[in-house]
Write a protein that holds these residues in place. Structure first.
Motif, PDB file in Angstrom:
ATOM      1  N   ALA A 396       0.816  -1.257   0.050  1.00 59.37           N
ATOM      2  CA  ALA A 396      -0.130   0.090   0.133  1.00 59.37           C
ATOM      3  C   ALA A 396       1.137   1.263  -0.199  1.00 59.37           C
ATOM      4  N   HIS A 397       2.050   1.261   0.758  1.00 61.18           N
ATOM      5  CA  HIS A 397       2.924   2.331   0.805  1.00 61.18           C
ATOM      6  C   HIS A 397       3.532   2.599  -0.359  1.00 61.18           C
ATOM      7  N   PHE A 398       3.993   1.576  -1.153  1.00 62.99           N
ATOM      8  CA  PHE A 398       4.885   1.720  -2.537  1.00 62.99           C
ATOM      9  C   PHE A 398       3.737   2.368  -3.604  1.00 62.99           C
ATOM     10  N   SER A 399       2.455   1.954  -3.381  1.00 64.94           N
ATOM     11  CA  SER A 399       1.482   2.439  -4.332  1.00 64.94           C
ATOM     12  C   SER A 399       1.190   3.713  -4.020  1.00 64.94           C
ATOM     13  N   PHE A 400       0.876   4.323  -2.915  1.00 64.47           N
ATOM     14  CA  PHE A 400       0.720   5.499  -2.489  1.00 64.47           C
ATOM     15  C   PHE A 400       1.690   6.690  -3.016  1.00 64.47           C
ATOM     16  N   CYS A 401       3.010   6.252  -2.653  1.00 60.97           N
ATOM     17  CA  CYS A 401       4.191   6.802  -2.676  1.00 60.97           C
ATOM     18  C   CYS A 401       4.300   6.990  -4.581  1.00 60.97           C
ATOM     19  N   ALA A 402       4.288   6.045  -5.171  1.00 64.06           N
ATOM     20  CA  ALA A 402       4.122   5.995  -6.705  1.00 64.06           C
ATOM     21  C   ALA A 402       3.311   6.976  -7.297  1.00 64.06           C
ATOM     22  N   HIS A 403       2.067   6.878  -6.816  1.00 72.31           N
ATOM     23  CA  HIS A 403       0.997   7.854  -6.984  1.00 72.31           C
ATOM     24  C   HIS A 403       1.373   9.440  -7.089  1.00 72.31           C
ATOM     25  N   MET A 404       2.039   9.568  -5.562  1.00 69.52           N
ATOM     26  CA  MET A 404       2.290  11.022  -5.220  1.00 69.52           C
ATOM     27  C   MET A 404       3.534  11.487  -5.734  1.00 69.52           C
ATOM     28  N   GLY A 405       4.346  10.501  -6.270  1.00 71.50           N
ATOM     29  CA  GLY A 405       5.544  11.060  -6.960  1.00 71.50           C
ATOM     30  C   GLY A 405       6.675  11.048  -5.853  1.00 71.50           C
ATOM     31  N   ILE A 406       6.681  10.453  -4.602  1.00 64.25           N
ATOM     32  CA  ILE A 406       7.419  10.403  -3.441  1.00 64.25           C
ATOM     33  C   ILE A 406       8.415   9.260  -3.715  1.00 64.25           C
ATOM     34  N   PRO A 407       9.808   9.490  -3.681  1.00 64.02           N
ATOM     35  CA  PRO A 407      10.795   8.469  -3.733  1.00 64.02           C
ATOM     36  C   PRO A 407      10.734   7.541  -2.454  1.00 64.02           C
ATOM     37  N   THR A 408      10.826   6.150  -2.711  1.00 61.71           N
ATOM     38  CA  THR A 408      10.645   5.257  -1.697  1.00 61.71           C
ATOM     39  C   THR A 408      11.471   4.001  -2.020  1.00 61.71           C
ATOM     40  N   SER A 409      11.770   3.046  -0.907  1.00 60.96           N
ATOM     41  CA  SER A 409      12.250   1.801  -1.040  1.00 60.96           C
ATOM     42  C   SER A 409      12.064   0.985   0.124  1.00 60.96           C
ATOM     43  N   VAL A 410      12.294  -0.237   0.127  1.00 57.90           N
ATOM     44  CA  VAL A 410      12.243  -1.238   1.263  1.00 57.90           C
ATOM     45  C   VAL A 410      13.030  -0.687   2.462  1.00 57.90           C
ATOM     46  N   ARG A 411      14.287  -0.154   2.246  1.00 58.17           N
ATOM     47  CA  ARG A 411      14.981   0.253   3.332  1.00 58.17           C
ATOM     48  C   ARG A 411      14.384   1.570   3.713  1.00 58.17           C
ATOM     49  N   GLY A 412      13.962   2.433   3.075  1.00 57.10           N
ATOM     50  CA  GLY A 412      13.553   3.616   3.234  1.00 57.10           C
ATOM     51  C   GLY A 412      11.822   3.257   4.192  1.00 57.10           C
ATOM     52  N   LEU A 413      11.347   2.130   3.809  1.00 52.30           N
ATOM     53  CA  LEU A 413      10.145   2.134   4.648  1.00 52.30           C
ATOM     54  C   LEU A 413      10.562   1.414   6.028  1.00 52.30           C
TER      55      LEU A 413
END
Length: 729
Positions: A396-413
């Protein structure tokens, strides 16, 4: 044995008279967080004081754990006043004394609850594994709990009625008190059962005359009672309360916010009729001044506070906290977490500021201390109705960040979770899988307000949702109305402003309906144990859709197709009967459902209910359905089948079958006199066993209310905090 108040004692903490008439004295030093050299220096300071005292026996007692040589060093200081190093008592020696004198342990709630719960978990390893998260929460609570008159009063209420409903304002300590009552029951041999979804979980877990304590925290929801109260939930809850209140082997502990209980009682008939003697209202007045000081002391004890801040507290700074009009146990907990900046020199001033302006706590932390990715994680967690597994949260977090253009990763989570843990997020385990949830209802209220006041954020959550339950949360949630320093466009208990997004919500429901659910229940089959989706999660999804505005629902033909799909699962024995009954009843009230679909699912339900009557609960559901749907009360053509079921239950269970009261009721309604007599004999045997067990429980010492000092002098409290400063040296 005489003991003296904390403070300057002239070298005497304890004094007693020997059989010869001579006097014995002792000095007590806590110092568990100090080094041995600091303890030795403190002991050396006591030596000159003894020159002016008259005594024939002297003992030095410390909670530090000492080795042989360390005892010898302390003994050498007092050798002319002691007979041997055995007159130096270490923490190990104190533990042995407590073990030899259990009545002392029983008089101190935290001591015997800690040892009692440890013994229970050690002897119930299979239960400890299944209840690991609850066990960890109880152990954390025990460390910081301060015994007060509230515990004794609530214990008495629970003892008398077997049910205790704890209500109060947010942050007052309801959950802590409830956990302590559970710990008290565990220490007496009761097995804990935590209810997370609805009261059906408790009904399913109830086992005959087995000792069980049920904990139903926030049983009306964390923000509004609409979160929990489904159709007939009030009646089923009322029935469960009635059942437990008549059994010596069961206890039920519930918590809720007072204003939610008030609103729910207004709207739900069964809750309004609930016996008000079961209601324990926890108010700030339940904590005396000394209680408040000890709560602060306990939290400071476990926190890494600077020496300067400790001195400030000991020199009167404690009164700025203890006597503050906004004092609450939750704020004390928050301001003693590592994330609050405990080592800073201005700690005490910031502590008092937080009490004066509690509405700014979450807002400041959210706006100033978190990155964009971390804030994104929090609103995603808030979109779930309860705790969620880390893997599901990651999707859910990756999907939301992709939609909002927020860089993320497993390490970031993972890093974001570490930052938010203990402030915004609480981490736990479901079986062996880690899970995350909101730290407290206050956090949930704050984040819902953030979402409600940010049009782009709300749109992003709706359009990126990976789970049906995320959308259902957003569609049914109510704001807390605690805007926390922000300019709010919504009021308390307003729905989220979704009018512009209903088509997106409907599309999201269509997209996620057949997908996995983040909800999990413990399922045991043979030797296999694991967390699986709730049996009726598809029925609950459809029920939700029927209760939403038309604009939020998927296409009518799509809903009709899904109803047929769920009905086909019923033909295979898949689903959850109580929710299936609710769904058929709800469908019958809707005009937009096709008539042939209504007939199709009704026939499927009746075939399922009548064709699977292996448990008494199956009979309860079927007979209730016949009564509600057709007005038929215990039809004669089912009497023989029920007689066979009753006899099978009597043969299958020893000493008696579960749901015995239900069996008796139905046997009477069917006119089965011989079966009724047999069942009543079993019920009489149960009553005799319950009476015998009640006698055993009555002989087991339990925590009792003890009169405490409602008022404590400044000198008493200052002495307590000065000892704290010394022991943290």
């Amino acid at each position: 044995m005489e003991r003296f108040a904390r403070g300057r004692d002239g070298g005497v903490d304890l004094r007693w008279t020997l059989e010869t008439g001579d006097v014995g004295i002792a000095q007590c030093k806590h110092y568990p967080k100090s080094s041995f050299s600091q303890l030795l220096a403190a002991a050396r300071e006591e030596v000159p004081k003894l020159a002016n005292l008259e005594f024939t026996e002297y003992k030095f007692i410390t909670s530090q754990e000492l080795g042989v040589s360390q005892k010898e060093q302390i003994y050498n200081l007092f050798s002319e006043h002691m007979r041997s190093p055995q007159d130096v008592y270490s923490g190990f020696d104190v533990d042995q004394l407590v073990a030899r004198h259990p009545e002392v342990e029983r008089r101190h709630v935290k001591l015997w609850l800690a040892s009692g719960t440890q013994l229970f978990w050690a002897t119930h390893s299979e239960l400890a594994n299944r209840s690991e998260a609850l066990r960890e929460r109880l152990e954390r609570t025990l460390h910081r709990y301060v015994d007060s008159t509230a515990f004794g009063l609530a214990t008495r209420l629970l003892s008398e009625h077997k049910v205790c409903l704890i209500a109060g304002e947010p942050g007052i300590g309801k959950t802590v008190l409830a956990r302590m009552l559970v710990a008290e029951a565990i220490a007496r041999g009761f097995e804990p059962v935590e209810v997370s979804m609805d009261i059906d979980e408790a009904w399913a877990a109830m086992q005959g005359d087995r000792l069980q304590v049920f904990l139903y925290d926030d049983f009306l929801g964390k923000i509004t009672f609409s979160e929990r109260m489904g159709k007939n939930e009030d009646a089923r809850l009322s029935d469960f309360i009635g059942k437990v209140s008549g059994m010596e082997s069961k206890l039920l502990i519930m918590t809720t916010r007072e204003y939610i209980l008030r609103d729910a009682r207004r709207d739900y008939r069964q809750l309004e009729r609930m016996d008000r003697r079961l209601h324990f209202l926890l108010e700030l007045e339940a904590y005396s001044r000394l209680d408040k000081a000890r709560i602060l002391y306990n939290h400071i004890w476990h926190a890494d506070i600077s020496r300067e801040s400790l001195r400030g507290l000991a020199d009167g700074g404690w009164s700025r906290v203890v006597d503050h009009p906004n004092y609450s146990p939750r704020l004390i907990e928050y301001c003693t977490r590592p994330s609050f900046g405990l080592a800073a020199d201005d700690y005490l001033d910031r502590f008092v500021d937080a009490l004066a302006h509690p509405e700014e706590i979450w807002s400041e932390a959210y706006d100033r201390h978190l990155t964009e990715e971390q804030r994104a994680l929090l609103v995603v967690v808030a979109s779930f109705p309860a705790e969620v597994g880390i893997n599901d949260l990651q999707s859910a977090h990756f999907s939301f960040c992709a939609h909002m253009g927020i860089p993320t990763s497993v390490r970031g989570l993972r890093a974001s979770l570490e930052v938010a843990e203990g402030t915004f997020v609480a981490l736990s385990k479901r079986d062996d899988d880690p899970a995350a949830g909101l730290y407290s209802p206050s956090v949930g209220e704050f984040l819902l307000d953030v979402i409600a006041n940010d049009h782009e954020l709300l749109a992003g959550l709706v359009r990126s949702a990976m789970f049906f339950e995320q959308l259902s949360t957003l569609a049914t949630a109510r704001t807390g109305g605690v805007s926390l320093g922000r300019r709010s466009t919504v009021g308390p208990t307003d729905a989220l402003p979704l009018d512009d997004f209903w088509p997106d919500v409907a599309a999201g429901f269509t997209r996620t309906f057949d997908g996995p659910t983040p909800d999990r229940i413990l399922n045991q089959t043979g030797y296999m144990t694991g967390y699986e989706p709730p049996f009726g999660y598809l029925e609950r999804r459809l029920l939700l859709l029927l209760n939403l505005p038309a604009a939020a629902r998927p296409d009518v033909s799509w809903i009709n197709d899904k109803l047929r799909y769920v009905a086909d699962r019923w033909k295979q024995g898949k689903g959850w009967k109580p929710d299936a009954v609710k769904l058929v009843q709800a469908v019958g009230r809707e005009d937009f459902i096709h008539g042939e679909v209504k007939d199709y699912i009704k026939i499927a339900l009746e075939s399922w209910l009548s064709g699977q009557l292996s448990e008494t609960t199956d009979w309860n559901i079927y007979l209730d359905y016949l009564q509600e749907d057709r007005g038929v009360d215990h039809p004669a053509d089912l009497a023989i089948a029920f007689e066979e079921h009753s006899q099978s239950e009597l043969d299958r269970w020893d000493p008696s079958p579960p749901d015995l009261d239900d069996l008796i009721y139905h046997a009477q309604r069917f006119g089965l006199d011989e079966v009724t007599d047999l069942l009543r004999e079993k019920a009489s045997e149960d009553e005799e066993r319950e009476e015998a067990r009640a006698g055993q429980l009555a002989s087991t010492p339990a925590a009792r209310p003890r009169p405490g000092r409602a008022w404590a002098s400044d000198a008493d409290i200052e002495a307590m905090f000065s000892r704290l400063a010394q022991s943290h040296g």
